[in-house]
Design an enzyme around this catalytic site. Sequence first.
Site, mmCIF file in Angstrom:
data_model
loop_
_atom_site.group_PDB
_atom_site.id
_atom_site.type_symbol
_atom_site.label_atom_id
_atom_site.label_comp_id
_atom_site.label_asym_id
_atom_site.label_seq_id
_atom_site.Cartn_x
_atom_site.Cartn_y
_atom_site.Cartn_z
ATOM 1 N N HIS A 1 0.848 -1.197 0.000
ATOM 2 C CA HIS A 1 0.000 0.000 0.000
ATOM 3 C C HIS A 1 0.883 1.245 0.000
ATOM 4 O O HIS A 1 0.692 2.160 -0.808
ATOM 5 C CB HIS A 1 -0.925 -0.007 1.218
ATOM 6 N N ASP B 1 7.982 22.578 -24.742
ATOM 7 C CA ASP B 1 7.926 21.193 -24.269
ATOM 8 C C ASP B 1 8.913 21.101 -23.121
ATOM 9 O O ASP B 1 9.469 22.106 -22.688
ATOM 10 C CB ASP B 1 8.317 20.210 -25.397
ATOM 11 N N TRP C 1 7.277 -0.578 4.207
ATOM 12 C CA TRP C 1 7.811 0.065 2.989
ATOM 13 C C TRP C 1 9.236 0.545 3.184
ATOM 14 O O TRP C 1 9.965 0.722 2.228
ATOM 15 C CB TRP C 1 6.918 1.217 2.549
ATOM 16 N N SER D 1 13.907 6.579 -13.048
ATOM 17 C CA SER D 1 12.824 7.383 -13.615
ATOM 18 C C SER D 1 12.731 8.743 -12.928
ATOM 19 O O SER D 1 12.634 9.782 -13.587
ATOM 20 C CB SER D 1 11.511 6.603 -13.484
ATOM 21 N N SER D 2 12.766 8.735 -11.596
ATOM 22 C CA SER D 2 12.633 10.001 -10.858
ATOM 23 C C SER D 2 13.798 10.933 -11.124
ATOM 24 O O SER D 2 13.616 12.144 -11.274
ATOM 25 C CB SER D 2 12.577 9.736 -9.353
ATOM 26 N N HIS E 1 13.430 11.456 4.558
ATOM 27 C CA HIS E 1 12.811 12.709 4.962
ATOM 28 C C HIS E 1 12.676 13.698 3.821
ATOM 29 O O HIS E 1 11.591 14.217 3.598
ATOM 30 C CB HIS E 1 13.407 13.323 6.221
ATOM 31 N N GLU F 1 12.283 12.853 0.931
ATOM 32 C CA GLU F 1 11.219 12.225 0.140
ATOM 33 C C GLU F 1 9.833 12.709 0.572
ATOM 34 O O GLU F 1 8.973 12.967 -0.268
ATOM 35 C CB GLU F 1 11.316 10.701 0.254
ATOM 36 N N TYR G 1 9.091 15.491 1.727
ATOM 37 C CA TYR G 1 8.899 16.856 1.207
ATOM 38 C C TYR G 1 8.759 16.856 -0.296
ATOM 39 O O TYR G 1 8.102 17.730 -0.866
ATOM 40 C CB TYR G 1 10.032 17.778 1.680
ATOM 41 N N SER H 1 -0.859 27.179 -3.810
ATOM 42 C CA SER H 1 -0.495 28.586 -3.999
ATOM 43 C C SER H 1 -0.960 29.123 -5.342
ATOM 44 O O SER H 1 -0.976 30.333 -5.546
ATOM 45 C CB SER H 1 1.024 28.755 -3.888
ATOM 46 N N HIS I 1 14.817 11.992 13.164
ATOM 47 C CA HIS I 1 13.604 12.050 13.997
ATOM 48 C C HIS I 1 12.683 10.859 13.705
ATOM 49 O O HIS I 1 11.723 10.650 14.431
ATOM 50 C CB HIS I 1 12.870 13.395 13.860
ATOM 51 N N HIS I 2 12.996 10.095 12.650
ATOM 52 C CA HIS I 2 12.253 8.858 12.418
ATOM 53 C C HIS I 2 12.809 7.720 13.257
ATOM 54 O O HIS I 2 12.305 6.608 13.210
ATOM 55 C CB HIS I 2 12.336 8.461 10.938
ATOM 56 N N THR J 1 6.969 26.487 7.440
ATOM 57 C CA THR J 1 5.650 25.937 7.127
ATOM 58 C C THR J 1 4.561 26.857 7.652
ATOM 59 O O THR J 1 3.543 27.078 6.993
ATOM 60 C CB THR J 1 5.509 24.530 7.726
ATOM 61 N N LYS K 1 3.974 29.631 5.335
ATOM 62 C CA LYS K 1 3.151 29.274 4.190
ATOM 63 C C LYS K 1 1.667 29.275 4.544
ATOM 64 O O LYS K 1 0.836 29.834 3.831
ATOM 65 C CB LYS K 1 3.558 27.901 3.630
ATOM 66 N N ARG L 1 1.195 0.210 15.140
ATOM 67 C CA ARG L 1 0.882 0.150 13.714
ATOM 68 C C ARG L 1 1.346 -1.197 13.151
ATOM 69 O O ARG L 1 2.050 -1.943 13.809
ATOM 70 C CB ARG L 1 1.547 1.309 12.978
#
Lengths: 295, 539
Positions: free
Chosen positions: B80, B109, B145, B171-172, B255, B257, B259, B270, B304-305, B330, B333, B452
Amino acid sequence: MGQHQDVYFVPSKSQWPIVAAVVLFLTVFGAGHWLNAEPGESGFGKTFLLIGFVGVLAMFFGWFRAVIRESLAGRYNAQVDRSFRMGMMWFIFSEVMFFGAFFGALFYARLYAVPWLGGEGHGVLTHQFLWNDYAAAWGANGGNGPARIGGSFETVPPWGMPLLNTLILLTSSVTVTIAHHAIKDGHRGRVLLFLGLTVLLGASFLYFQANEYMEAYRELNLTLKSGVYGSTFFMLTGFHGMHVTLGTIMLAVMWLRELKGHFTRDHHFAFEAVAWYWHFVDVVWLGLFIFVYIL
Amino acid sequence: MAHAATHDQHDDHHHGAPKGFFARWVMSTNHKDIGTLYLVLSLIAFFIGGSFAMVIRAELFKPGLQLVQPYFFNEMTTLHALVMIFGAVMPAFVGLGNWMIPLMIGAPDMALPRMNNLSFWLLPFAFVLLLSTLFLPGGGPAGGWTLYPPLSLQGQSLAYSVFAIHLMGISSIMGAINIIATILNLRAPGMDLLKMPVFVWTWLITAFLLIAVMPVLAGAVTMLLTDKYFGTSFFNAAGGGDPVLYQHIFWFFGHPEVYIMILPAFGLISEIIPTFARKPIFGYKAMVFAVASIAFLSFIVWAHHMFAVGLPLGADIFFMYATMLIAVPTGVKVFNWVSTMWGGSMSFETPMLWAVAFVILFTIGGFSGLMLALVPADFQYHDSYFVVAHFHYVLVTGAIFAIIAGVYYWLPKWTGRMYSEFWGKVHFWNSVVWVNVLFFPQHFLGLAGMPRRIPDYNVAFANFNMVSSIGGFLFGASQLIFLGVIVHCVFFSRKQALDRVWEGARGLEWTVPSPAPHHTFEVPPLIHDEDLAHGHAVD
């Protein structure tokens, strides 16, 4: 923002991207199947891997041939040239980050993981209860961890072949730069000479590296399986060696293209891209020489 | 440079799309077609990943094991996440970027159109590889994951998952290189960097993050591969390695990622809020600099993870304060979005509804993130349903809501026809109600101690889980409305869209016809004030 063209260039449609996707898929699917094959059973994994790999080579050949033809036909304007340059720069940056992951693993293993297993810092209890006979050290006496995975081994002394290889790569960076200046001056003979020298230097680097690996495996008992020392040593130098191989092939292609007169004083981005790549490979090697071999 | 030569082999160039299906969609060099492919892939992945989530919520409907075996449950949580992150959210942003960035900066293009096509076509193959592991003897990846060793090293699927991640990474990286080259090299004259739409800015910064961290993920999973198949000891303490090393490398990618999955969402919001508030965005430069600051901070907060793995105290404290610092940009924003709406003449068409819901619900996710940043509190929350609630508030009501807002916002530009405003609103109100029924109780479950990634739980958690599952089923079903709205708009809608679809909309993309022709801006456009999303052509 630089100067703009009056009309933009958009390339025509191409079959190469989908070919690339298919052959890359075949390669990794075959590799995955092969890795999981039972001992003795080869299955179709190897076949797929081989077909995929040959396909990747064919794809690169075909795709670059198409691009070179367009380039020689003068279809790329200055804006396209800038896009190519940005593409190559950011690709090299992504490579730097890839090596960064492995350098990070090296530093972490050396500065934290191994000392902690030896009881430093908050590793006191782990050391006492699990590995109390382990004296942490990097290199031959402890670099393969408390279980001495792979058995005792010796490290490669830095002042022999690694030093020679350092000098070879540094020299090759000089020769490729001389070749670049020769292109700008329009001296084809000099280009072919110094670019050829660079290719030979790259090839000899690989030859010595291969010798070093054989010596490590046969005489020093230093293998990929020699704990975290062997892992970081071979993965870092191995990925670097793969990049030198690729770089040498690309330099050789540039030599052939120079022979065919593809490059002019102002238009030789392919050569410059390979030269950038070569310098990047050189810098990575300096990092390896210092952090893997000397320190 | 001969301009006559720039239209080589372009028999189709002035006549719209190529005729053949294969030629148009598989060999494409057209940013709009490739953008469409990305968006369609993303929608398919959204429903595949969503169906996995339905399995999870169905199993958790009641305590005890009802429907699936624990291993299959673990496969579902793992896949998932992988499918939603790499298949739904990221390709959706790349699709939106592909479609809109050239239109927003006056480019013909993407800068490297063939590489663009390869970036897309790697993805379907990567997902075939990843999902095929479900049918392997021994099953697919089930260690979460994040693929933490040593758990992830069990089973045959690791090689396939690692190679799938390699393909997605290639790809990315190529997609990101393309976006950077497009934005830095193909802007129309007058489209200065600080006049670009915020969406373009957020993508520029996101692309940088992608190039910086996707190779690091590739390195991390390569180490997993060699640890399992080639006898290395990166993550094996007996050989001097450390499983925590994997977590460091993974989260150095992970991390930034997260963002990568939210910065383009900030950009979308925006663009949408000023359109429907009929006011220029409040504090344009502050918005750009806030995104840049968030991107910078994302590189120094990864641990922090990992507060609960036993880091040195100094590391805990550093990463705690660095993480809390993110709340500052943040907050800027959120403040600026609210200030943009303040005093505007607002109207609430479907895109705006999603955008406003984003601002409120994403902020809830931000606050729970701040709670998780506190080391002593995190020792309690870690690996509980509180974390699940937190990241679903930022990813579903954050990233996904913004993507849906963007789709409603630009769908008329893509198709030339209006979607059904009524059904759009039905979709919105169902989603916004049920998503909260789904995820809000999970905060309480987590605080009460429910871990979890488990298929069974203490009966004490039964009520909230049932509520959450009901919310989940209805939220999932609501997305079928979305599918219906899109199919209707693309194939059946009769209502023509104006070129400037929304009267308050500013920016170059609204100066081209609706639907946007196959080729736009073959010649760099002249930029007028009303063509700039924010600000003026001449300051």
